[in-house]
Design a protein around this motif. Sequence first.
Motif, PDB file in Angstrom:
ATOM      1  N   LYS A  94       0.836  -1.209   0.000  1.00 29.83           N
ATOM      2  CA  LYS A  94       0.000   0.000   0.000  1.00 29.83           C
ATOM      3  C   LYS A  94       0.864   1.249   0.000  1.00 29.83           C
ATOM      4  N   ILE A  95       1.913   1.229   0.800  1.00 27.02           N
ATOM      5  CA  ILE A  95       2.827   2.375   0.838  1.00 27.02           C
ATOM      6  C   ILE A  95       3.475   2.574  -0.532  1.00 27.02           C
ATOM      7  N   ASP A  96       3.901   1.458  -1.127  1.00 22.70           N
ATOM      8  CA  ASP A  96       4.510   1.531  -2.462  1.00 22.70           C
ATOM      9  C   ASP A  96       3.552   2.147  -3.472  1.00 22.70           C
ATOM     10  N   GLU A  97       2.298   1.736  -3.425  1.00 23.70           N
ATOM     11  CA  GLU A  97       1.303   2.262  -4.366  1.00 23.70           C
ATOM     12  C   GLU A  97       1.100   3.760  -4.174  1.00 23.70           C
ATOM     13  N   VAL A  98       1.045   4.190  -2.913  1.00 26.26           N
ATOM     14  CA  VAL A  98       0.865   5.618  -2.643  1.00 26.26           C
ATOM     15  C   VAL A  98       2.079   6.400  -3.147  1.00 26.26           C
ATOM     16  N   VAL A  99       3.276   5.887  -2.889  1.00 28.76           N
ATOM     17  CA  VAL A  99       4.496   6.551  -3.370  1.00 28.76           C
ATOM     18  C   VAL A  99       4.464   6.656  -4.891  1.00 28.76           C
ATOM     19  N   ASP A 100       4.138   5.565  -5.562  1.00 25.91           N
ATOM     20  CA  ASP A 100       4.097   5.559  -7.025  1.00 25.91           C
ATOM     21  C   ASP A 100       3.062   6.537  -7.557  1.00 25.91           C
ATOM     22  N   LYS A 101       1.895   6.601  -6.904  1.00 28.17           N
ATOM     23  CA  LYS A 101       0.806   7.472  -7.366  1.00 28.17           C
ATOM     24  C   LYS A 101       1.197   8.947  -7.235  1.00 28.17           C
ATOM     25  N   ILE A 102       1.718   9.340  -6.073  1.00 26.40           N
ATOM     26  CA  ILE A 102       2.071  10.747  -5.873  1.00 26.40           C
ATOM     27  C   ILE A 102       3.264  11.119  -6.740  1.00 26.40           C
ATOM     28  N   GLU A 103       4.238  10.214  -6.876  1.00 20.50           N
ATOM     29  CA  GLU A 103       5.393  10.484  -7.730  1.00 20.50           C
ATOM     30  C   GLU A 103       4.947  10.690  -9.183  1.00 20.50           C
ATOM     31  N   ALA A 104       4.032   9.872  -9.657  1.00 17.64           N
ATOM     32  CA  ALA A 104       3.523  10.025 -11.022  1.00 17.64           C
ATOM     33  C   ALA A 104       2.806  11.357 -11.188  1.00 17.64           C
ATOM     34  N   ASP A 105       2.034  11.745 -10.177  1.00 17.44           N
ATOM     35  CA  ASP A 105       1.329  13.028 -10.245  1.00 17.44           C
ATOM     36  C   ASP A 105       2.311  14.197 -10.310  1.00 17.44           C
TER      37      ASP A 105
END
Length: 263
Positions: free
Chosen positions: A7-18
């Motif tokens: 879940k942490i990885d997904e959040v990091v990936d999502k905000i980084e992509a944004d």
Amino acid sequence: MMSQQSKIDEVVDKIEADIIQGVFAAGQRLPAERILADELNVSRATIRTALLRLQAKNLIEIVPRGGAFVRSGTAKIVMGDTNAIIPKNMGPELQKVGSFIHLMRAQGKEVIVRYIEPSSIVPAGSEISKQLKIDIDEKVLRRYRVQIVDRVPYRMLDTYLLASLMGELVGQEDHQAPLFHWLKREKNIIASKVSEKLSCRMPSAEEASILNMARNQPVVQMHRHIWGTTKEDEILFEYSRIICNAALHDFQYHYSIDDEALL
């Protein structure tokens, strides 16, 4: 079942992509932890850990009690002496090129000057008369603007020029009429000496808004005086108060040690 780590990885990936896609711009404050947790359907602890990872990746800056801000992808501007390995400024800002704007454009950067207020002729008043060593009622040309480099606000300048010499420049933007060239051509005055005093402080609400930064991120304030010479005299013709986003500037100077210091 999805693990806490994924879940942490997904959040990091999502905000980084944004951030990469420009959803969150440089200098922008990210939504609060509670809002991000609701939008991404995770706990606030997960958001908090993800933000720490993003900070470790140098993508955001977490300001205590201020929030998380997207780091600027624009490199710092180096003002002062540099070595040949860093082909930026070849001395203090005005020494070689006479203009921050010319310096940046010579490096291939896009520079926009936005006037916060229209340039105007005003009485010097008590503060400016002391800075320019003139009578309180003497007129000065005021230029109040912000300099934007590659779409990032770098610094704001509040400049006062002797109207008796430069009053005819009212309404002319400084990047269109380079001041030192104009003075030499039209008034036979050669810019000859600069004094700069630096201090660090927190920005006012207006300064933070104009520079698109948090109130608890520091600025560097510079008081600059510029003199020029004629055949007969030396004239203090400009006083500027310059507010720089500290995160986007380095000031670097070299000097010799006098023999007296070795005794």
